[in-house]
Design a protein around this motif. Structure first.
Motif, short mmCIF file in Angstrom:
data_model
loop_
_atom_site.label_atom_id
_atom_site.label_comp_id
_atom_site.label_asym_id
_atom_site.label_seq_id
_atom_site.Cartn_x
_atom_site.Cartn_y
_atom_site.Cartn_z
N HIS A 101 -82.91 57.57 -42.73
CA HIS A 101 -83.45 58.93 -42.76
C HIS A 101 -82.39 59.97 -42.39
O HIS A 101 -82.34 61.05 -42.96
CB HIS A 101 -84.68 59.04 -41.86
CG HIS A 101 -85.68 57.96 -42.14
ND1 HIS A 101 -86.23 57.81 -43.38
CD2 HIS A 101 -86.18 56.97 -41.38
CE1 HIS A 101 -87.05 56.77 -43.37
NE2 HIS A 101 -87.04 56.24 -42.16
N GLN A 102 -81.55 59.62 -41.43
CA GLN A 102 -80.49 60.54 -41.02
C GLN A 102 -79.48 60.71 -42.15
O GLN A 102 -79.10 61.83 -42.51
CB GLN A 102 -79.81 59.99 -39.73
CG GLN A 102 -78.61 60.77 -39.26
CD GLN A 102 -78.94 62.16 -38.73
OE1 GLN A 102 -80.05 62.42 -38.30
NE2 GLN A 102 -77.98 63.06 -38.81
N VAL A 103 -79.06 59.60 -42.74
CA VAL A 103 -78.04 59.69 -43.80
C VAL A 103 -78.62 60.36 -45.04
O VAL A 103 -77.95 61.16 -45.70
CB VAL A 103 -77.48 58.28 -44.16
CG1 VAL A 103 -76.45 58.38 -45.27
CG2 VAL A 103 -76.87 57.62 -42.93
N HIS A 104 -79.87 60.06 -45.34
CA HIS A 104 -80.46 60.66 -46.54
C HIS A 104 -80.53 62.18 -46.41
O HIS A 104 -80.25 62.91 -47.36
CB HIS A 104 -81.84 60.06 -46.83
CG HIS A 104 -82.21 60.15 -48.28
ND1 HIS A 104 -81.79 59.23 -49.21
CD2 HIS A 104 -82.92 61.08 -48.97
CE1 HIS A 104 -82.23 59.58 -50.41
NE2 HIS A 104 -82.91 60.70 -50.29
N LEU A 105 -80.88 62.64 -45.22
CA LEU A 105 -80.93 64.08 -44.97
C LEU A 105 -79.55 64.69 -45.16
O LEU A 105 -79.39 65.74 -45.79
CB LEU A 105 -81.40 64.29 -43.52
CG LEU A 105 -81.98 65.62 -43.13
CD1 LEU A 105 -83.34 65.82 -43.80
CD2 LEU A 105 -82.16 65.68 -41.61
N GLU A 106 -78.55 64.01 -44.59
CA GLU A 106 -77.18 64.54 -44.65
C GLU A 106 -76.65 64.57 -46.09
O GLU A 106 -76.09 65.56 -46.53
CB GLU A 106 -76.23 63.66 -43.82
CG GLU A 106 -76.49 63.70 -42.32
CD GLU A 106 -75.71 62.62 -41.56
OE1 GLU A 106 -75.04 61.78 -42.20
OE2 GLU A 106 -75.78 62.61 -40.32
N ARG A 107 -76.79 63.47 -46.81
CA ARG A 107 -76.01 63.27 -48.02
C ARG A 107 -76.80 63.31 -49.33
O ARG A 107 -76.21 63.49 -50.39
CB ARG A 107 -75.25 61.93 -47.94
CG ARG A 107 -74.40 61.75 -46.70
CD ARG A 107 -73.40 62.90 -46.44
NE ARG A 107 -72.56 63.16 -47.59
CZ ARG A 107 -72.20 64.39 -47.96
NH1 ARG A 107 -72.59 65.46 -47.29
NH2 ARG A 107 -71.43 64.55 -49.02
N PHE A 108 -78.11 63.09 -49.32
CA PHE A 108 -78.82 62.95 -50.59
C PHE A 108 -80.05 63.84 -50.76
O PHE A 108 -80.42 64.17 -51.88
CB PHE A 108 -79.25 61.49 -50.81
CG PHE A 108 -78.11 60.54 -51.01
CD1 PHE A 108 -77.36 60.57 -52.18
CD2 PHE A 108 -77.78 59.61 -50.03
CE1 PHE A 108 -76.31 59.69 -52.37
CE2 PHE A 108 -76.72 58.73 -50.21
CZ PHE A 108 -75.99 58.77 -51.38
N GLY A 109 -80.72 64.17 -49.67
CA GLY A 109 -81.97 64.90 -49.79
C GLY A 109 -81.77 66.27 -50.45
O GLY A 109 -80.74 66.90 -50.25
N ILE A 110 -82.75 66.68 -51.24
CA ILE A 110 -82.66 67.97 -51.94
C ILE A 110 -83.99 68.71 -51.77
O ILE A 110 -85.06 68.16 -52.10
CB ILE A 110 -82.35 67.76 -53.44
CG1 ILE A 110 -80.98 67.07 -53.60
CG2 ILE A 110 -82.40 69.08 -54.21
CD1 ILE A 110 -80.57 66.81 -55.04
#
Ligand code: MIC
Ligand code: SF4
Length: 643
Positions: A101-110
């Motif tokens: 969840h942390q990495v997705h927020l940083e690098r992929f979430g839109i």
């Protein structure tokens, strides 16, 4: 009439259904994520569907849960997932790169996109204005194959934030306050939407803490608007081009409203053993503390870690306390190293763990016997820490750090001036631990690497004409998936081996349950309200399926778990009158006569207690799609039947 933000995002992705609360809607899914503890099963299911390449805009597989490698199993599963990603078109976040969840927020979430993840804390993405849901692995597999994701249209609850957080009061205290007011059942069937003048004062990591732990309300998801604060975060992540504004209309109409004055909040703690058992830290007093754990997908951002480092700087962790710290991602860890804060943590005596879930899921750091553990995590279910009589309190990083120094539960406001932490103008961006998939033209050359621990999906069968079986287990209210299918370092490596993991099904409630199921060959489970709260793990349905459970009859279900039961072809039924729960005892012989026809016709279902002679009416309320799935024996068979 104006629309709420959640309604707008739903409308923009609506594939089928009416947006009236309670009716089934189908959503187009833009992104998916998996983690390793649920991922292996999800990819086995995806492979079984025979779709060559994922059809989403972005699908990412993270390795963050099963990182304690005490045997070959976890490492084998990681290799399996890595090879699936390469072949089938997914991005692979290597072990060490951080919590999904942390990495997705940083690098992929839109902002504005839909996301489903085989992890209940996927709503973390709501912190940047995504419509993000936790789901079972099968639902994620279907979405990866381009299929629709179905939920029942939630009510929309407005949490109106006014004022601003006082020094030492944290985003964690906001969500703990919401939990105190609404309880772990209070969000069922609802989306929690944050609005009001207080929103602008909260950074993206703070918002993400709040949407993350909205899972503990039982909510479908939680969402913040995408505003200038979101834009600054996306820019600092080098992704400003992915930003767009999303907010509710000024005249949006909500089903319910909750008012929270941020200025009035105090540091809070969720006491053992439920995230809604919330009290003010100052009222709890100086409870002696044995352990503090800082990290997890709720509280492992750079700003959380910097606050902790500022508190610990130049001091030493109390001699009777073990303090562990796991930064949420490699980005966070790397930045802590570069700006010197990591040195402050190390010097103070913190035990630095790799960027992963770790103690949150019982992967190490179990507290001592009856030990008091303060954790910045989101769940404190009994036994989840790995110590059966461990006493876990959920607190903010500020409270955990202050208490780690004093050795007793400490209100951080007693420490004096609070550190001023600002989000950096740019984060350190280095995606070298994220492996992109092979080109489509090369995918045939990629071999899938399968270790010996990976066993096939359990056998399913079409729904029988009638069911007769004993009530093999009767449990009470708020049964969590950690009761049904415990996690922890010993059991998690079995996540891709349903026959073996099923030996651990429900053993925390009744060690004889698996053996009893095997002896009987078929059975029914009786439960109370909010059955299956917590994790998205479909193993809490697949292990009972393997053990011959035909139906689960309860007062009410948690959202993801009921979907997992239907996907597995287990009948989830509820008592029409909750008091009828008392008319079934463990060991009674039960019958669901003519059940196939009754389910097919969507009519009334009668439970016959053959031991007492009672006839007990049950609710069904399934959509046509769910009926078809149950008749077929679950989602895999249903999908196969549909060709
Ligand atoms: C959890 O926090 O309980 C987990 C472990 O992340 C689960 C997923 C799992 O059981 O693998 C979740 O929240 O869905
Ligand atoms: Fe991992 Fe804990 Fe978050 Fe679950 S709640 S994803 S175990 S950090």
């Amino acid at each position: 009439m104006g629309m709420t933000l959640a309604q707008k995002l739903i409308k923009a992705h609506l594939v089928s259904g009416e947006m009236t609360p309670g009716s089934e809607i189908g959503l187009k899914i833009d992104q998916t994520l998996t983690q390793d503890a649920t991922g292996t099963m999800a990819y086995l299911e995806f492979e079984a569907m025979g779709v060559p390449r994922v059809k989403t805009e972005r699908s990412v597989a993270y390795i963050d849960h099963n990182t304690l490698q005490t045997g070959f199993e976890n490492a084998d599963d990681h290799r399996y997932i890595q090879s699936v990603c390469k072949k089938h078109g997914l991005y692979f976040s290597r072990p060490g790169n951080g919590i999904c969840h942390q990495v997705h927020l940083e690098r992929f979430g839109i902002p504005g996109k839909t996301l489903i993840g085989s992890d209940s804390h996927t709503p973390t993405g709501g912190g940047i204005g995504m419509l993000a849901f936790g789901a079972g692995g099968l639902d994620v597999a279907v979405a990866m194959g381009g299929g629709t994701y179905y939920i029942s249209m939630p009510k929309i609850v407005r949490v109106n934030l006014t004022g601003r957080l006082q020094p030492w009061v944290a985003a964690k205290d906001v969500i703990l306050e919401v939990l105190r007011r609404l309880s772990v059942k209070g969000g069922v069937g609802k989306i929690i939407e944050y609005t009001g003048e207080g929103v602008a004062s909260l950074s993206v990591p703070e918002r993400a803490t709040i949407t993350n732990m909205g899972a503990e309300l039982g909510a479908s998801t939680s969402v913040f608007p995408s505003d200038d604060v979101t834009r600054a975060f996306m820019k600092a992540q080098g992704r400003e081009k992915d930003w767009a504004p999303f907010t509710a209309d000024a005249d949006a109409v909500y089903d319910e409203t909750l008012e929270i004055d941020l200025s009035a909040l105090r540091p809070l703690a969720a006491c053992p053993h439920s995230p809604d058992n919330v009290k003010a830290v100052e009222d709890l007093g100086a409870i002696k503390v044995d352990q503090c754990c800082i990290g997890s997908c709720t509280n492992s951002s750079l700003s959380d870690m910097l606050k902790v480092a500022a508190v610990l700087k130049g001091k030493t962790v109390h001699p009777d306390v073990s303090l562990s710290i796991a930064p949420g991602s490699k980005q966070v860890y790397n930045m802590l190293a570069e700006n010197g804060a990591l040195g402050d943590l190390i010097a103070a005596g913190a035990r630095i763990l790799e960027c992963a879930c770790g103690p949150c899921i019982g992967m190490g750091q179990s507290p001592n016997s009856a030990g008091i553990s303060l954790r910045t995590f989101n769940r404190n279910f009994e036994g989840r820490s790995g110590t059966a009589d461990g006493q876990v309190y959920l607190v903010s990083p500020e409270t955990a750090a202050a208490s780690a120094l004093t050795g007793v539960l400490t209100d951080p406001r007693t420490l004096g001036g609070a550190p001023e932490i600002h989000m950096p103008a740019s984060f350190l961006i280095n995606d070298n631990m994220i492996i992109p998939p092979a080109d489509e033209k090369d995918m045939d050359q990629v071999d899938i690497l399968r270790g010996p621990n990976i066993k096939p999906f359990p056998k399913t069968a079409p729904l029988a004409e009638s069911i007769e079986a004993k009530a093999l287990l009767k449990v009470g209210d708020n049964i969590t998936t950690d009761h049904i299918m415990p996690a922890g370092a010993k059991i998690l490596p079995l996540r891709s081996n349903i026959p073996t993991i099923s030996e651990h099904c429900f053993v925390r409630c009744d060690p004889e349950f698996p053996a009893r199921c095997k002896a009987e060959g078929a059975g029914i489970i009786i439960g109370g309200a909010n059955y299956g709260q917590g994790s998205s793990r479909e193993h809490a349905a697949l292990a009972p399926l393997y053990l011959g459970i035909k139906a689960v009859i309860v007062k009410s279900f948690a959202r993801i778990h009921i979907a997992n039961l239907i996907n597995a072809g287990i009948l989830p039924l509820t008592f029409r009158n909750e008091a009828d729960y008392d008319r079934v005892s463990e060991g009674d012989t039960l019958a669901l006569p003519d059940i196939r026809r009754r389910i097919a016709e969507g009519g009334e279902v009668m439970l016959v207690n053959e031991t007492t002679g009672d006839e007990i009416p049950l609710n069904t309320g399934f959509s046509q799609r769910q009926i078809d799935m149950l008749l077929a024996g679950g989602l895999l068979d249903y999908t196969r039947n549909q060709g």
